[in-house]
Design a protein around this motif. Structure first.
Motif, short mmCIF file in Angstrom:
data_model
loop_
_atom_site.label_atom_id
_atom_site.label_comp_id
_atom_site.label_asym_id
_atom_site.label_seq_id
_atom_site.Cartn_x
_atom_site.Cartn_y
_atom_site.Cartn_z
N CYS A 6 0.81 -1.22 0.00
CA CYS A 6 0.00 0.00 0.00
C CYS A 6 0.85 1.27 0.00
O CYS A 6 0.44 2.29 -0.56
CB CYS A 6 -0.97 0.00 1.17
SG CYS A 6 -0.17 0.01 2.80
N VAL A 7 2.04 1.23 0.57
CA VAL A 7 2.90 2.42 0.61
C VAL A 7 3.30 2.85 -0.80
O VAL A 7 3.37 4.04 -1.10
CB VAL A 7 4.15 2.16 1.48
CG1 VAL A 7 5.16 3.28 1.38
CG2 VAL A 7 3.75 1.93 2.92
N LEU A 8 3.54 1.89 -1.68
CA LEU A 8 3.91 2.22 -3.06
C LEU A 8 2.78 2.92 -3.81
O LEU A 8 3.03 3.73 -4.69
CB LEU A 8 4.28 0.94 -3.84
CG LEU A 8 5.60 0.29 -3.49
CD1 LEU A 8 5.71 -1.06 -4.19
CD2 LEU A 8 6.75 1.20 -3.90
N GLY A 11 -1.75 7.43 -3.01
CA GLY A 11 -1.79 8.70 -3.74
C GLY A 11 -1.43 8.62 -5.21
O GLY A 11 -1.43 9.64 -5.90
N VAL A 12 -1.13 7.45 -5.73
CA VAL A 12 -0.77 7.31 -7.14
C VAL A 12 -2.03 7.39 -7.99
O VAL A 12 -3.03 6.72 -7.72
CB VAL A 12 -0.03 5.97 -7.39
CG1 VAL A 12 0.22 5.75 -8.86
CG2 VAL A 12 1.27 5.95 -6.62
N PRO A 14 -3.58 6.78 -11.71
CA PRO A 14 -3.35 6.14 -13.01
C PRO A 14 -3.35 7.17 -14.14
O PRO A 14 -4.18 8.07 -14.18
CB PRO A 14 -4.53 5.18 -13.16
CG PRO A 14 -4.98 4.93 -11.76
CD PRO A 14 -4.71 6.21 -11.01
N GLY A 15 -2.38 7.04 -15.03
CA GLY A 15 -2.29 7.94 -16.18
C GLY A 15 -1.64 9.27 -15.89
O GLY A 15 -1.27 10.00 -16.80
N ALA A 16 -1.50 9.63 -14.62
CA ALA A 16 -0.92 10.92 -14.27
C ALA A 16 0.44 10.77 -13.59
O ALA A 16 1.28 11.64 -13.72
CB ALA A 16 -1.86 11.68 -13.35
N ASP A 17 0.63 9.69 -12.88
CA ASP A 17 1.87 9.49 -12.13
C ASP A 17 2.73 8.41 -12.78
O ASP A 17 2.26 7.61 -13.57
CB ASP A 17 1.55 9.08 -10.68
CG ASP A 17 0.95 10.22 -9.88
OD1 ASP A 17 1.37 11.38 -10.09
OD2 ASP A 17 0.06 9.96 -9.06
N LEU A 18 4.01 8.43 -12.40
CA LEU A 18 4.91 7.39 -12.84
C LEU A 18 5.95 7.14 -11.77
O LEU A 18 6.20 7.99 -10.92
CB LEU A 18 5.59 7.75 -14.16
CG LEU A 18 6.61 8.88 -14.14
CD1 LEU A 18 7.79 8.48 -15.01
CD2 LEU A 18 5.98 10.15 -14.67
N PHE A 19 6.54 5.95 -11.80
CA PHE A 19 7.63 5.62 -10.90
C PHE A 19 8.93 5.86 -11.65
O PHE A 19 9.09 5.40 -12.78
CB PHE A 19 7.55 4.16 -10.46
CG PHE A 19 6.49 3.89 -9.44
CD1 PHE A 19 6.73 4.14 -8.10
CD2 PHE A 19 5.26 3.38 -9.82
CE1 PHE A 19 5.75 3.90 -7.15
CE2 PHE A 19 4.29 3.14 -8.88
CZ PHE A 19 4.53 3.39 -7.54
N VAL A 20 9.87 6.59 -11.02
CA VAL A 20 11.18 6.85 -11.62
C VAL A 20 12.24 6.29 -10.68
O VAL A 20 12.21 6.56 -9.48
CB VAL A 20 11.41 8.36 -11.84
CG1 VAL A 20 12.79 8.62 -12.43
CG2 VAL A 20 10.33 8.95 -12.73
N GLY A 45 -2.14 1.25 -14.74
CA GLY A 45 -1.98 2.35 -15.69
C GLY A 45 -0.90 3.35 -15.30
O GLY A 45 -1.03 4.55 -15.57
N VAL A 46 0.18 2.87 -14.66
CA VAL A 46 1.27 3.74 -14.20
C VAL A 46 2.55 3.31 -14.90
O VAL A 46 2.89 2.13 -14.93
CB VAL A 46 1.43 3.64 -12.67
CG1 VAL A 46 2.60 4.48 -12.20
CG2 VAL A 46 0.15 4.07 -11.97
N ARG A 47 3.27 4.27 -15.48
CA ARG A 47 4.53 3.97 -16.17
C ARG A 47 5.67 3.80 -15.17
O ARG A 47 5.67 4.39 -14.10
CB ARG A 47 4.90 5.09 -17.13
CG ARG A 47 4.00 5.20 -18.31
CD ARG A 47 4.50 6.20 -19.35
NE ARG A 47 5.61 7.05 -18.98
CZ ARG A 47 5.55 8.37 -18.86
NH1 ARG A 47 4.43 9.00 -19.07
NH2 ARG A 47 6.63 9.06 -18.54
#
Length: 80
Positions: A6-8, A11-12, A14-20, A45-47
């Motif tokens: 859940c920590v990952l 607040g994410v 979909p379609g707006a956020d991504l993990f870098v 839906g997260v890049r």
């Protein structure tokens, strides 16, 4: 960490956020399964992007400087 922890995902959007991440190696060390994490990202839906730069290589002198700077706050160093 589990890919569905859940920590990952707190607040994410979909379609707006991504993990870098700096590199794939960092993700592999942080996650229980990189493959499951990328599948979970696709499902939500997260890049996932990596910086793609070569990781720095440290010689003994550089490691000593980094260690010294990191240990100064705990050794009473006041920054002056």
């Amino acid at each position: 960490m589990r890919p569905d922890h859940c920590v990952l995902w707190d607040g994410v959007r979909p379609g707006a956020d991504l993990f870098v991440a700096p590199s794939t190696r960092v993700l592999e060390r942080a996650l229980a399964s990189l493959e499951e994490f990328t599948a979970e990202c696709a499902r939500r839906g997260v890049r996932v992007e990596t910086v793609g730069r070569a990781e720095p290589s440290y010689d003994a002198a550089m490691k000593t400087r980094v260690h010294r700077r990191l240990s100064m706050p705990t050794a009473g160093y006041d920054g002056l």
